[in-house]
Each structure stands twice: as structure tokens, then as C-alpha cells.
Design a protein around this motif. Structure first.
Motif, short mmCIF file in Angstrom:
data_model
loop_
_atom_site.label_atom_id
_atom_site.label_comp_id
_atom_site.label_asym_id
_atom_site.label_seq_id
_atom_site.Cartn_x
_atom_site.Cartn_y
_atom_site.Cartn_z
N MET A 39 -60.00 12.12 -28.64
CA MET A 39 -59.02 11.29 -29.33
C MET A 39 -59.06 9.83 -28.88
O MET A 39 -58.61 8.94 -29.59
CB MET A 39 -57.62 11.86 -29.07
N SER A 40 -59.61 9.57 -27.73
CA SER A 40 -59.60 8.21 -27.18
C SER A 40 -60.61 7.32 -27.88
O SER A 40 -61.54 7.78 -28.53
CB SER A 40 -59.89 8.25 -25.68
N GLY A 41 -60.44 6.02 -27.71
CA GLY A 41 -61.37 5.04 -28.27
C GLY A 41 -60.97 4.59 -29.66
O GLY A 41 -59.89 4.88 -30.16
N GLY A 42 -61.87 3.85 -30.29
CA GLY A 42 -61.62 3.38 -31.65
C GLY A 42 -60.85 2.09 -31.74
O GLY A 42 -60.51 1.64 -32.83
N ALA A 43 -60.57 1.48 -30.61
CA ALA A 43 -59.80 0.24 -30.63
C ALA A 43 -60.72 -0.93 -30.98
O ALA A 43 -61.92 -0.88 -30.79
CB ALA A 43 -59.16 0.00 -29.27
N PRO A 52 -61.75 0.59 -38.81
CA PRO A 52 -61.44 1.85 -39.50
C PRO A 52 -61.90 3.08 -38.72
O PRO A 52 -61.55 4.20 -39.09
CB PRO A 52 -62.18 1.73 -40.82
N GLU A 53 -62.62 2.90 -37.64
CA GLU A 53 -63.09 4.03 -36.82
C GLU A 53 -61.92 4.80 -36.20
O GLU A 53 -62.06 5.97 -35.84
CB GLU A 53 -64.02 3.51 -35.72
N ILE A 54 -60.76 4.18 -36.13
CA ILE A 54 -59.58 4.85 -35.57
C ILE A 54 -59.15 6.02 -36.45
O ILE A 54 -58.50 6.95 -35.98
CB ILE A 54 -58.44 3.83 -35.36
N TYR A 55 -59.52 6.02 -37.73
CA TYR A 55 -59.16 7.09 -38.65
C TYR A 55 -60.33 8.04 -38.90
O TYR A 55 -60.40 8.68 -39.93
CB TYR A 55 -58.69 6.51 -39.98
N SER A 56 -61.24 8.18 -37.94
CA SER A 56 -62.38 9.06 -38.13
C SER A 56 -61.95 10.52 -38.06
O SER A 56 -60.88 10.86 -37.54
CB SER A 56 -63.44 8.78 -37.06
N PHE A 57 -62.80 11.40 -38.57
CA PHE A 57 -62.54 12.84 -38.56
C PHE A 57 -62.30 13.34 -37.13
O PHE A 57 -61.43 14.16 -36.90
CB PHE A 57 -63.73 13.59 -39.19
N ARG A 59 -61.01 11.82 -34.54
CA ARG A 59 -59.71 11.44 -33.96
C ARG A 59 -58.52 11.99 -34.73
O ARG A 59 -57.45 12.19 -34.16
CB ARG A 59 -59.62 9.92 -33.88
N ILE A 60 -58.68 12.21 -36.02
CA ILE A 60 -57.55 12.64 -36.84
C ILE A 60 -57.47 14.16 -36.99
O ILE A 60 -56.38 14.73 -37.04
CB ILE A 60 -57.63 11.97 -38.24
N ARG A 61 -58.60 14.83 -37.07
CA ARG A 61 -58.60 16.28 -37.30
C ARG A 61 -59.08 17.09 -36.10
O ARG A 61 -58.42 18.03 -35.68
CB ARG A 61 -59.50 16.62 -38.50
N LEU A 62 -60.24 16.77 -35.58
CA LEU A 62 -60.87 17.59 -34.55
C LEU A 62 -60.10 17.57 -33.22
O LEU A 62 -59.80 18.62 -32.66
CB LEU A 62 -62.32 17.13 -34.34
N ALA A 63 -59.80 16.39 -32.72
CA ALA A 63 -59.15 16.27 -31.41
C ALA A 63 -57.75 16.91 -31.38
O ALA A 63 -57.47 17.70 -30.47
CB ALA A 63 -59.08 14.81 -30.99
#
Length: 87
Positions: A39-43, A52-57, A59-63
Motif C-alpha cells: 500500500m505504501s508509495g505512490g506519492a 495517478p499511480e496512487i490509484y493503482s490496482f 494500492r486500491i484492491r490488492l493491498a
């Protein structure tokens, strides 16, 4: 005549859980930790630029799914009765 003192045996200290419970607890902790790591990163380095990497699969679904599975495993490990005999 004096009375002999009867020495009482101290009850043996036992763990609340058995080995099987601790194995499942450890597996649950690994799942939860892995979920938070994913879930970390994407800042963004620049606050004026949206990443837009903060809304990747990942971070949003898998983690979050991994964290919830880990919590489910933790609950199972706590409620597991390792002394119960299975047929």
C-alpha cells in the motif's frame, strides 16, 4: 510435636495458545505486513503535480484485500482449538 509443612506444588505455567495457533498468527502478521508494504508509495515529489499511480490496482484492491485476509487469519488463529480431534 511440630507439624510438617506440606509443600504445595505450583501449577505449571502454560501458554494460552499451542504451536498451531502461533503458526497461523505468524502467517496472519506476514499477510498484514505485506499488505501495508504494497500500500505504501505512490506519492509525488512535487506537490503541484498529481501522480495517478496512487490509484493503482496494487494500492486500491490488492493491498487492502491482503490486510483483510491477514486479519481473518488472525481471528481464525485466536479461535482455533488445537486440542480438538478431527475425524
Amino acid at each position: 510435636m511440630g507439624k510438617k509443612k506440606v509443600k504445595e506444588k505450583e501449577p505449571e505455567k502454560q501458554f494460552i495458545f499451542k504451536r498451531k495457533n502461533y503458526i497461523f498468527l505468524f502467517i496472519g502478521l506476514i499477510c498484514i505486513a505485506l499488505g501495508f508494504i504494497l500500500m505504501s508509495g505512490g506519492a509525488s515529489d512535487d506537490p503541484n503535480v498529481f501522480n495517478p499511480e496512487i490509484y493503482s490496482f496494487r494500492r486500491i484492491r490488492l493491498a487492502p484485500t491482503l490486510v483483510l485476509i491477514g486479519l481473518g487469519i488472525q481471528i481464525y488463529a485466536i479461535l482455533l482449538n488445537p486440542n480438538k480431534k478431527h475425524n
